[in-house]
Design a protein around this motif. Structure first.
Motif, short mmCIF file in Angstrom:
data_model
loop_
_atom_site.label_atom_id
_atom_site.label_comp_id
_atom_site.label_asym_id
_atom_site.label_seq_id
_atom_site.Cartn_x
_atom_site.Cartn_y
_atom_site.Cartn_z
N VAL A 195 48.48 -10.70 65.24
CA VAL A 195 46.90 -10.75 65.04
C VAL A 195 46.39 -12.24 65.33
O VAL A 195 47.01 -13.22 64.80
N SER A 196 45.47 -12.30 66.15
CA SER A 196 44.94 -13.62 66.39
C SER A 196 44.16 -14.37 65.30
O SER A 196 43.47 -13.36 64.66
N MET A 197 44.12 -15.86 65.22
CA MET A 197 43.34 -16.31 64.12
C MET A 197 41.77 -16.00 64.68
O MET A 197 41.13 -15.71 63.57
N LYS A 198 41.47 -15.97 65.74
CA LYS A 198 39.93 -15.41 66.01
C LYS A 198 39.79 -14.15 65.54
O LYS A 198 38.83 -14.02 65.04
N ASN A 199 40.68 -13.30 65.73
CA ASN A 199 40.34 -12.03 64.94
C ASN A 199 40.14 -12.09 63.71
O ASN A 199 39.27 -11.48 63.07
N MET A 200 41.02 -12.63 62.93
CA MET A 200 40.92 -12.91 61.54
C MET A 200 39.70 -13.76 61.18
O MET A 200 39.15 -13.35 60.14
N ARG A 201 39.13 -14.58 61.84
CA ARG A 201 37.84 -15.07 61.41
C ARG A 201 36.60 -13.89 61.84
O ARG A 201 35.88 -13.86 60.83
N GLU A 202 36.70 -13.25 62.52
CA GLU A 202 35.63 -12.28 62.90
C GLU A 202 35.96 -11.20 62.03
O GLU A 202 34.75 -10.66 61.47
N VAL A 203 37.06 -10.54 61.53
CA VAL A 203 37.12 -9.50 60.36
C VAL A 203 36.37 -10.23 59.00
O VAL A 203 35.87 -9.41 58.40
N ARG A 204 36.72 -11.64 58.76
CA ARG A 204 36.23 -12.11 57.57
C ARG A 204 34.70 -12.25 57.46
O ARG A 204 33.89 -12.04 56.78
N LYS A 205 34.28 -12.51 58.80
CA LYS A 205 32.58 -12.68 59.01
C LYS A 205 31.94 -11.22 58.84
O LYS A 205 30.76 -11.20 57.93
#
Length: 460
Positions: A195-205
């Motif tokens: 899983v990309s870090m970008k995706n983790m940030r988006e999920v958190r948002k």
């Protein structure tokens, strides 16, 4: 061999365990007695054991030395203090609850965080995780990106969550009806996809927007961090430890089996930031696992797992670990063997649909292929398809996952590139006479997690 592409083992071998190949006639008898289920085989009858990377790792001299200072106190062990501080340092969580393995952590989290009828959104199910979620009244919904269900698509970060789908379901069901988002790093059944870090940030948002919690399955988080360092812009100069720390900063907690990236044979933990949930978890751990200062582990186990996580975040270790897996995948791809692409961090997944096109999914092609591979070369692997997916609790019909695979799982620091060559040659030889692989039928089917103990016979 190109050592920049496939680095040599970053260790010296001090202790060896002899293995032997039994005859083909003996292997045929063994798999028949096992009910064509590789889980039922005896370890001593397996030449190369790729059943799992869970608890099958080789510990280092530092880990073995650490076991000699095991403090086996029932409460307040110094090894627990070391493990707790290690997890807080490496992962950044406020609270830690030790468990005997990841399954124990899944049980506790599902018990304290799910109300009957709530939905759990996740980037593809995992067998035991979904079982605990459903056992506690949860309803699992898959929100992984669509490409993850197609074995032939070779793109980075195939384990990413479809954020639009996630938000759509939260709106449809109502935030109060979402227990939490379960984000696995990496995604096992998708082929060990990161899983990309970008995706983790988006999920958190999105989660913050609706007040929904996010819990990670951190079992192979170090492998995920390696892919981020290798493939995501802006992380090439970050350490594995720094990447892991950022990954978990976007979560509310995590379950973890230390038997994988902890490079040990037993152990795990549940990490949480919420004080109230932590209080509930401590009550549950006493019932199911043991004291909150050992959670089913001995003192020496806790020392070994703490050292193991620190070793796992050394770049030389994780680079070789991922690239050894990739080496096997590259050899199979070069020979035209159908596998799940891209190759993930812990295993190569044979695509049983394309490997055995003559078998319908209800004839258990992955189960048949795993049994045939054992007969061919004494290589033990694992089915990850319709058998593992189980049955629908309401209709009794088989779940039919789009991915029907055989997992060739590489234990950490156990095998060499020469072993990978043997596995590759066995798959290549088997593929040349794949039409000889027979369909199977159930002769014994347990109601839960059937893939562990089920038995089959050849379907005439």
């Amino acid at each position: 061999m190109d050592f920049s592409k496939y680095p040599a083992e970053p260790f010296k071998i001090k202790v060896v365990e002899p293995v032997k190949m039994i005859s083909k006639e003996e292997r045929i008898a063994a798999i028949k007695e096992a009910g064509y289920n590789t889980f039922n085989l005896k370890s001593e009858d397996c030449y190369i054991d790729l059943l799992t990377d869970s608890g099958t790792n080789a510990m280092s001299d530092s880990q073995w030395a650490g076991m000699m200072i095991g403090d086996e106190a029932y409460a307040g062990s110094k090894n627990w203090v070391f493990l707790e501080s290690t997890i807080k340092e490496l992962f950044g969580f406020k609270h830690v609850v030790p468990t005997h393995q990841g399954r124990g952590a899944e049980n506790i989290l599902s018990t304290i965080a799910i109300k009957p009828g709530q939905y759990v959104l996740g980037n593809m199910y995992f067998t035991t995780t979904r079982y605990h979620q459903e056992r506690n009244g949860g309803i699992f919904m898959d929100i992984i990106r669509q490409e993850a269900h197609d074995a032939t698509i070779d793109i980075p970060f195939k384990g990413d969550i479809d954020v639009e789908k996630m938000e759509s379901i939260i709106k449809e069901k109502g935030p109060e009806n979402i227990a939490y988002v379960c984000l696995a790093v990496t995604v096992n059944l998708a082929g060990g996809q990161p899983v990309s870090m970008k995706n983790m940030r988006e999920v958190r948002k999105v989660a913050d927007k609706y007040g929904v919690k996010v819990f990670y399955d951190a079992t192979r988080c170090v492998e995920n961090a390696y892919f981020i360092k290798e493939q995501e812009e802006g992380y090439q100069d970050k350490t594995i430890k720094e990447i892991c720390h950022e990954m978990f900063s976007y979560s509310d907690g995590a379950t973890c089996s230390g038997k994988k990236d902890g490079i040990v044979n037993i152990g795990g933990f549940l990490a949480i930031n919420d004080d109230e949930l932590f209080g509930k978890a401590k009550e549950i751990v006493v019932v199911f696992e043991g004291m909150p200062s050992y959670g089913g582990m001995s003192g020496r186990d806790m020392q070994a797992i703490a050292i193991g996580f620190r070793e796992a975040m050394q770049f030389e270790y994780i680079e070789h670990r991922v690239k050894q897996v990739r080496y096997l995948g590259d050899r199979l791809k070069e020979a035209g063997i159908p596998i799940v692409e891209p190759v993930g961090g812990h295993a190569v997944f044979l695509d049983a649909r394309r490997f055995c096109p003559h078998l319908d999914q209800e004839q258990f092609p992955a189960q048949s292929l795993a049994a045939a591979l054992y007969v061919e070369a004494g290589v033990r692997s694992m089915e990850r398809g319709i058998v593992s997916a189980g049955r629908d609790a309401k209709t009794g019909e088989n779940h039919k996952p789009k991915l029907e695979t055989v997992r060739l799982t590489i234990p950490r620091r156990v095998y060499t590139y020469a072993h990978m060559d043997i596995v590759a040659e066995a798959c290549i030889k088997l593929f040349k006479h794949k039409e000889d692989i027979k369909p199977l039928k159930f002769v014994y089917e347990p109601k839960q997690l059937r893939f562990f103990t089920a038995k089959f016979d050849i379907a005439e």
